[in-house]
Enzyme design. Structure first.
Site, PDB file in Angstrom:
ATOM      1  N   LYS A   1     121.449  92.045  45.373  1.00  0.00           N
ATOM      2  CA  LYS A   1     122.819  91.532  45.205  1.00  0.00           C
ATOM      3  C   LYS A   1     122.687  91.440  43.768  1.00  0.00           C
ATOM      4  O   LYS A   1     122.253  89.278  43.443  1.00  0.00           O
ATOM      5  CB  LYS A   1     123.672  90.701  46.350  1.00  0.00           C
ATOM      6  CG  LYS A   1     125.277  90.816  45.612  1.00  0.00           C
ATOM      7  CD  LYS A   1     126.107  89.772  46.908  1.00  0.00           C
ATOM      8  CE  LYS A   1     127.139  89.680  47.232  1.00  0.00           C
ATOM      9  NZ  LYS A   1     128.048  88.708  48.119  1.00  0.00           N
TER      10      LYS A   1
HETATM   11  O1  G3P Z   1     132.018  87.985  49.764  1.00  0.00           O
HETATM   12  C1  G3P Z   1     132.260  87.154  48.357  1.00  0.00           C
HETATM   13  C2  G3P Z   1     133.073  86.208  49.216  1.00  0.00           C
HETATM   14  O2  G3P Z   1     131.986  85.269  49.710  1.00  0.00           O
HETATM   15  C3  G3P Z   1     134.044  85.295  47.883  1.00  0.00           C
HETATM   16  O3  G3P Z   1     135.100  85.187  49.669  1.00  0.00           O
HETATM   17  O4  G3P Z   1     136.565  83.275  50.215  1.00  0.00           O
HETATM   18  O5  G3P Z   1     134.306  82.496  48.812  1.00  0.00           O
HETATM   19  O6  G3P Z   1     136.995  84.141  47.931  1.00  0.00           O
HETATM   20  P1  G3P Z   1     135.578  84.053  48.840  1.00  0.00           P
END
Ligand code: G3P
Length: 222
Positions: free
Chosen positions: A87
């Site tokens: 990634k």
């Molecule tokens: O895959 C990306 C993710 O981990 C971000 O999620 O909910 O932290 O915006 P969030």
């Protein structure tokens, strides 16, 4: 649509794998830190433990932000297991690193995508996946789902093979809307996948079926 789980928690990954619908895992430095994983050796063995649970597609993020550092880290991550997808953040050196990994046959996921232009760049550099963050766009009053649809359309126009991996998926409607507009993959917490199970009419219907069955059998044995 493929389902990935967005966590570094081994128990949750096992539970999703056990359900039989899991296609992969995405992690990021915040999710690794949440599990208390630090130090190169621990990080490596944690990724190996994840790879041992799932069939394929374990996204492991580089920490470096310069080209040489990303290449070194990415090659080390890819050497852990064939299931690893490196990634890489959507920054200038990240784009160069995507191209390098693509030429070297190392699979990549370009993360922190917030615009169609970024998704075009990542695809041209040979990324296997792009990760637009829909929940974080919604957080700033911008429609994340519309970005997914835009990228899906652009990739279709030119036959890009890069898969659109909807990330920052926060709830079941995000997941359903991603499926409606043709996202290739959605990654989300376990509770979002499990949330797809729920419908009150299913619970009510099952309770009725079981009650009727019990009543009929009580009548036979009476
Ligand atoms: O895959 C990306 C993710 O981990 C971000 O999620 O909910 O932290 O915006 P969030």
């Amino acid at each position: 649509m493929k389902f990935f789980i967005d966590t570094a928690n081994l128990e949750e990954i096992r539970e999703a794998q056990d359900l039989g619908v899991l296609d992969g895992v995405t992690t990021n430095p915040s999710l690794m830190a949440k599990e208390g994983i630090s130090g190169e050796e621990n990080v490596r063995s944690h990724y190996k433990a994840i790879c041992d649970i799932v069939d394929n597609n374990v996204s492991a993020e580089v920490i470096a932000t310069d080209f040489e550092g990303m290449v070194r880290e990415g090659e080390e991550l890819a050497a852990i297991d064939d299931k690893i997808v490196v990634k890489v953040p959507m920054i200038r050196d990240g784009v160069k690193a995507l191209k390098h990994f693509s030429n070297a046959g190392i699979r990549t996921n370009c993360t922190l995508i917030f615009s169609a232009g970024q998704a075009i760049l990542a695809a041209k550099a040979g990324a296997n996946y792009v990760s637009p963050f829909i929940g974080r766009l919604d957080d700033v009053s911008t429609n994340g789902i519309e970005l997914i649809a835009q990228i899906v359309g652009i990739y279709d126009n030119y036959g890009f093979t890069t898969e659109v991996l909807a990330a920052s998926v926060r709830h079941t409607m995000h997941l359903i809307e991603c499926a409606e507009i043709g996202a290739d993959v959605a990654t989300c917490p376990l509770k979002v996948i499990m949330g797809l199970l729920n419908h009150p009419l299913t619970d009510k219907g099952l309770a009725q079926f079981l009650a009727d069955h019990k009543k009929a059998n009580e009548q036979v044995t009476a």
